[in-house]
Design a protein around this motif. Structure first.
Motif, PDB file in Angstrom:
ATOM      1  N   ARG A   1       0.979  -1.249   0.099  1.00 15.28           N
ATOM      2  CA  ARG A   1       0.173  -0.047   0.154  1.00 15.28           C
ATOM      3  C   ARG A   1       1.007   1.399  -0.097  1.00 15.28           C
TER       4      ARG A   1
ATOM      5  N   ARG B   1       3.122  -6.304   7.801  1.00 14.64           N
ATOM      6  CA  ARG B   1       1.572  -6.239   7.781  1.00 14.64           C
ATOM      7  C   ARG B   1       0.981  -6.940   8.796  1.00 14.64           C
TER       8      ARG B   1
ATOM      9  N   ILE C   1      -2.197  -9.364   9.561  1.00 15.99           N
ATOM     10  CA  ILE C   1      -3.489 -10.129   8.809  1.00 15.99           C
ATOM     11  C   ILE C   1      -4.123 -10.647  10.172  1.00 15.99           C
TER      12      ILE C   1
ATOM     13  N   ASP D   1      -4.357  -4.616   8.098  1.00 12.20           N
ATOM     14  CA  ASP D   1      -4.151  -4.564   6.825  1.00 12.20           C
ATOM     15  C   ASP D   1      -4.974  -5.372   5.744  1.00 12.20           C
ATOM     16  N   LYS D   2      -4.945  -6.848   6.309  1.00 18.10           N
ATOM     17  CA  LYS D   2      -5.928  -7.761   5.572  1.00 18.10           C
ATOM     18  C   LYS D   2      -6.931  -8.304   6.584  1.00 18.10           C
TER      19      LYS D   2
ATOM     20  N   GLU E   1      -8.432  -4.952   2.634  1.00 20.36           N
ATOM     21  CA  GLU E   1      -8.524  -6.383   1.831  1.00 20.36           C
ATOM     22  C   GLU E   1      -9.292  -7.156   2.909  1.00 20.36           C
TER      23      GLU E   1
END
Length: 286
Positions: free
Chosen positions: A6, A180, A182, A212-213, A237
């Motif tokens: 990103r 990240r 998750i 982030d996800k 996401e």
């Protein structure tokens, strides 16, 4: 499978009000400096990608000039790397062959030196863009995803590696692995009449928490509500999978070095099985 970090877009064209507000006139003509600001715009994008709060483009240009990061030939890579470190993001100016770009992009974005609009006429370097991912596609010439602060870059964001290589100088500014977070979430059981509302609220909290996800496990109505809340909360996401085995298989395809993976659901969801499968341990539970 497409991989992208990103990286927000920053234009190198300097806003008139910003230029006046921060005393840019002391440097000279705003339009001329906008033509030369690609290095500072690229730096600003990197700082944002790493969660920093950078100053305005005008202020970065002023600082870059003050620190001697700009020469008649353009921005010094080592100078940009030093400025990045001032704002908490260690950078390193180094040669990176074109054939190594894909592997480097698996863990972090890069600032790379190319010729504007990626011509194939032998010109190399002179313009700085941020490479932030790649799409391997179905052929032998993967697409490199980039953020180009020039006007042309506002409508173009990917180029075949072969075309990039033709104008790439082989020099880059590299940065640390992007971490990240998750989250893998399942259903919360035994909530009664408020279950749908509570699942939506958790989804929104995921967005507010900077995840982030998000991977949501299951197909129940409550899981659907959790997914809807996450999308409404701005999670970048969101993916939904049917069961723990599918979640583990999916994670294996997306997890990169440095990623943090959080697992949470009611005990009945047995999400520990996902961790067991990822680490090659015996699966426990039913």
């Amino acid at each position: 499978m497409l991989l992208a970090h990103r990286v927000p877009m920053c234009r190198q064209r300097i806003d008139h009000d910003e230029w006046e507000r921060h005393g840019g006139a002391a440097l000279g003509d705003r339009a001329e400096w906008s033509d030369r600001a690609c290095g500072m715009a690229a730096l600003r994008m990197i700082l944002l990608a790493y969660g920093q709060e950078p100053p305005s483009l005008t202020e970065l240009v002023q600082l870059g000039v003050e620190k001697g990061a700009l020469t008649e030939r353009g921005w010094l890579h080592a100078g940009i790397a030093s400025l990045a470190e001032v704002y908490g993001v260690p950078g390193r100016a180094e040669p990176v062959p074109a054939e190594e770009l894909i592997d480097r992009l698996k863990t972090a974005p890069l600032i790379i030196s190319v010729t504007e609009k990626f011509p194939e006429d032998g010109r190399k370097g002179g313009h700085l863009v941020v490479a932030h991912g790649f799409d391997p596609g179905a052929g032998t010439d993967p697409l490199i995803l980039f953020r180009d602060p020039s006007g042309w870059g506002q409508e173009n964001d990917r180029v075949p590696l072969s075309r990039l290589s033709a104008s790439y100088s082989g020099r880059a500014i590299t940065f640390p692995t992007v971490t990240r977070t998750i989250a893998v979430l399942g259903e919360m059981l035994e909530l009664g009449e408020t279950a749908a509302e509570e699942h939506q609220a958790v989804g929104r909290m995921v967005g507010e928490g900077g995840i982030d996800k998000l991977i949501v496990v299951g197909n129940s109505p409550n899981v659907v509500q959790l997914t809807a809340g996450a999308l409404a909360g701005g999670v970048p996401e969101v993916a939904r999978v049917a069961d723990n085995h599918t979640a583990a298989a999916y994670l294996e395809t997306i997890v990169r070095p440095g990623d943090k993976v959080l697992l949470k659901a009611s005990r009945g969801g047995e999400l520990w099985q996902i961790a067991q499968e990822l680490f090659g341990q015996p699966i426990t539970g039913h």
